[in-house]
Design an enzyme around this catalytic site. Structure first.
Site, PDB file in Angstrom:
ATOM      1  N   LYS A   1       2.638   9.372   8.685  1.00  0.00           N
ATOM      2  CA  LYS A   1       1.787   9.052   9.841  1.00  0.00           C
ATOM      3  C   LYS A   1       2.293   9.567  11.208  1.00  0.00           C
ATOM      4  CE  LYS A   1      -1.026   5.410   7.956  1.00  0.00           C
ATOM      5  NZ  LYS A   1      -0.620   4.970   6.610  1.00  0.00           N
TER       6      LYS A   1
ATOM      7  N   ASP B   1       9.153   2.621   1.816  1.00  0.00           N
ATOM      8  CA  ASP B   1       7.983   3.331   2.322  1.00  0.00           C
ATOM      9  C   ASP B   1       7.883   3.070   3.821  1.00  0.00           C
ATOM     10  OD1 ASP B   1       5.456   4.094   3.156  1.00  0.00           O
ATOM     11  OD2 ASP B   1       4.449   3.460   1.325  1.00  0.00           O
TER      12      ASP B   1
ATOM     13  N   PHE C   1       0.859  -1.189   0.000  1.00  0.00           N
ATOM     14  CA  PHE C   1       0.000   0.000   0.000  1.00  0.00           C
ATOM     15  C   PHE C   1       0.893   1.235   0.000  1.00  0.00           C
ATOM     16  CE2 PHE C   1      -2.408   3.495   1.773  1.00  0.00           C
ATOM     17  CZ  PHE C   1      -3.546   3.447   0.985  1.00  0.00           C
TER      18      PHE C   1
END
Ligand code: PLP
Length: 396
Positions: free
Chosen positions: A247, A218, A133
């Site tokens: 995040k 990532d 993702f």
């Protein structure tokens, strides 16, 4: 006008819960019910809700200056970049507002490096992985190795190919004359809490070195102490050429970052890329305070210890539960894989005042605050094991 008076696009299937206050690992809803938060707004509030020192720094900044423009120097943006560079393998940072934007910047940087610095315009393809993702913008949803995020959005940008995760041989075969980079997560978060095999990561690095490719990691979910190191790549003894953060970086204040090695600096010259808000005074302040706390209070080390404790505890307590196929993860990014969908169990946990989140259909994902008290962990595990036991009893 919407019939139900709902003025939002229905992009989220939301739970019927409305939180009004948060402190540490606790949230309160509008009826006053207290919840133990074991998901941190999807691995965002890594220091808990409204951490004091971040709040203080933000309050000061709110009274001073919020935003100018990236046309001017922003001292705190420079300071946050310095802190990140000093504590990672990167040499330069670009700030944006989200994870998808950070990955978008990584993709753009990789393409431009090959086109303009190496003068190899035929190499623009990026290899990503099944069940990865990487975000919801057109390029990052294309990079994502899951069809569900692409549904209805064609035509998609060119230049992405997919390989099975943790399969070194298949990765080697996916490399071709157009390949410029390999992009991967050290633990696939959304894809089911799947940690990368050390041998696979080592091979990916070696293939990048051999073929002159960029390794893009990532770290949007795995970074900022979540896996028991400040950045998850540190577990694997490799250095990415580019990695991305978002995040946990601002403790809930929107900020993303794309970090890269010195050789890439020339590919992102003045005017090549930009962001209006990226790294403004407020988000940079949140990032500095968050990172300072993590470094000074050795938060990642704590996450590693607590993660080991949770995995051991869950493995022994769930050993006899026929619904559970595996407990896995790294640090405080953990998954309990079940043999059936977990949505109903997540709802039952909410009833008991415990918040967790799914990863895919069959995995209960735990991403508690890295500062969560041990008593709260035990209380959460008790509830999880009780719900899993109850579910197993009704399933047979
Ligand atoms: C959440 C996430 C993203 C996307 O971040 P947004 O801030 O929602 O754009 C990208 N990659 C990974 C690994 C993520 O977990």
């Amino acid at each position: 006008m919407g019939e139900s008076g709902n003025a939002l696009f229905p992009t989220y299937a939301r739970y019927p819960l409305r939180f009004v206050k948060g402190e540490g690992s606790r949230l309160w809803d509008d009826s006053g019910k207290e919840y133990l938060d074991l998901m941190c707004g999807l691995a965002v509030t890594n220091l808990g809700h409204a951490p004091k020192r971040v709040a203080e720094k933000l309050k000061q900044q709110v009274d001073t200056l919020w935003h100018t423009s990236n046309l001017f120097h922003i001292p705190d943006q420079e300071k946050l970049a310095q802190l990140l560079v000093r504590n990672s393998c990167a040499d330069a940072v670009f700030f944006c507002n989200s994870g998808a934007e950070a990955n978008e910047a990584a993709i753009k940087l990789a393409r431009r490096y090959y086109k303009q610095v190496l003068n190899q315009p035929e190499r623009y393809e990026i290899i990503t992985f099944h069940m990865s993702f990487h975000g919801r913008t057109l390029a990052t949803l294309t990079a994502t190795g899951q069809d569900k995020v692409k549904d209805g959005f064609a035509p998609l940008p060119e230049g992405f190919v997919y390989a099975p995760y943790n399969d070194a041989e298949a990765l080697e075969q996916a490399i071709g004359p157009k390949t410029c980079a390999i992009m991967l997560e050290m633990v696939q978060g959304e894809g089911g809490v799947n940690p990368a095999d050390p041998a696979f990561v080592a091979k990916a690095r070696e293939l990048c070195d051999r073929h002159g490719l960029l390794l893009i990691v990532d770290e949007i979910q795995t970074g900022m102490g979540r896996t028991g190191k400040l950045f998850a790549y540190e577990h694997y003894g490799i250095e990415p050429d580019i990695f991305t953060l978002a995040k946990g970086l601002g403790s809930g204040i929107p900020i993303g970052a794309m970090l890269g090695k010195e050789k890439l600096r020339a590919a992102f010259g003045a005017g090549s890329h930009g962001s209006t808000f990226g790294g403004n005074y407020l988000s940079a302040a949140a990032g500095i305070a968050t990172l300072e706390i993590m470094l000074e209070e050795k938060v990642a080390e704590r996450a590693a210890e607590l993660g080991n404790y949770i995995v051991e505890s869950l493995r022994s307590r769930l050993a006899d539960n026929p619904l559970v196929s595996q407990v896995r993860g790294l640090g405080l990014l953990l998954g309990i894989e079940c043999k059936q969908p977990v949505a109903e169990m997540i709802r039952q946990l909410q009833e008991r005042g415990v918040l967790v989140v799914a990863a895919g259909l069959n995995v209960i994902r735990l991403a508690p605050s890295l500062l969560i008290a041990k008593e709260d962990v035990d209380r959460g595990l008790e509830a999880i094991c009780a719900v899993l036991a109850q579910q197993a009893a009704t399933a047979v």
